[in-house]
Design a protein around this motif. Sequence first.
Motif, PDB file in Angstrom:
ATOM      1  N   UNK A   4       7.867  -3.187  -1.443  1.00 43.46           N
ATOM      2  CA  UNK A   4       6.943  -3.224  -0.278  1.00 43.46           C
ATOM      3  C   UNK A   4       6.801  -1.749   0.087  1.00 43.46           C
ATOM      4  N   UNK A   5       7.969  -1.045   0.457  1.00 40.32           N
ATOM      5  CA  UNK A   5       7.921  -0.054   0.902  1.00 40.32           C
ATOM      6  C   UNK A   5       7.158   1.118   0.039  1.00 40.32           C
ATOM      7  N   UNK A   6       7.495   0.945  -1.382  1.00 41.57           N
ATOM      8  CA  UNK A   6       7.119   1.856  -2.379  1.00 41.57           C
ATOM      9  C   UNK A   6       5.368   1.622  -2.511  1.00 41.57           C
ATOM     10  N   UNK A   7       5.045   0.448  -2.332  1.00 40.69           N
ATOM     11  CA  UNK A   7       3.600  -0.057  -2.362  1.00 40.69           C
ATOM     12  C   UNK A   7       2.955   0.527  -1.196  1.00 40.69           C
ATOM     13  N   UNK A   8       3.421   0.671   0.136  1.00 42.71           N
ATOM     14  CA  UNK A   8       2.898   1.151   1.231  1.00 42.71           C
ATOM     15  C   UNK A   8       2.805   2.692   1.061  1.00 42.71           C
ATOM     16  N   UNK A   9       3.827   3.195   0.311  1.00 41.08           N
ATOM     17  CA  UNK A   9       3.565   4.619   0.065  1.00 41.08           C
ATOM     18  C   UNK A   9       2.239   4.977  -0.720  1.00 41.08           C
ATOM     19  N   UNK A  10       2.370   4.216  -1.899  1.00 38.29           N
ATOM     20  CA  UNK A  10       1.320   4.508  -2.697  1.00 38.29           C
ATOM     21  C   UNK A  10      -0.110   4.132  -1.824  1.00 38.29           C
ATOM     22  N   UNK A  11       0.025   3.171  -1.111  1.00 39.82           N
ATOM     23  CA  UNK A  11      -1.352   3.057  -0.300  1.00 39.82           C
ATOM     24  C   UNK A  11      -1.762   4.147   0.550  1.00 39.82           C
TER      25      UNK A  11
END
Length: 89
Positions: A4-11
């Motif tokens: 989830x953290x990686x996804x938020x960073x990508x976003x």
Amino acid sequence: MTETIVLQQYLEKAYALAYKAQKLITVDRAAYRIYRELKEVIESLEFYLNNKMEYDEAEVGTKLKYFEKQLALIEEKRDSTLLGRKNDA
């Protein structure tokens, strides 16, 4: 949790690149294509995040790196054009 953290960073990165592309639209039409494609990536990432779905992290990372490089090339083109105009004056 880290996914989830990686996804938020990508976003966040996608939003930053979309903003950059939006600013470069007046310089190069390719920036508009990149902007549209980034909007699609952002919509997909938000969907994955909101629905806690899995996504292809490598593909997203590769796309964002590609867009980042393309925008850097557009910026270089803009800067060299601006320098050329200053030297002509």
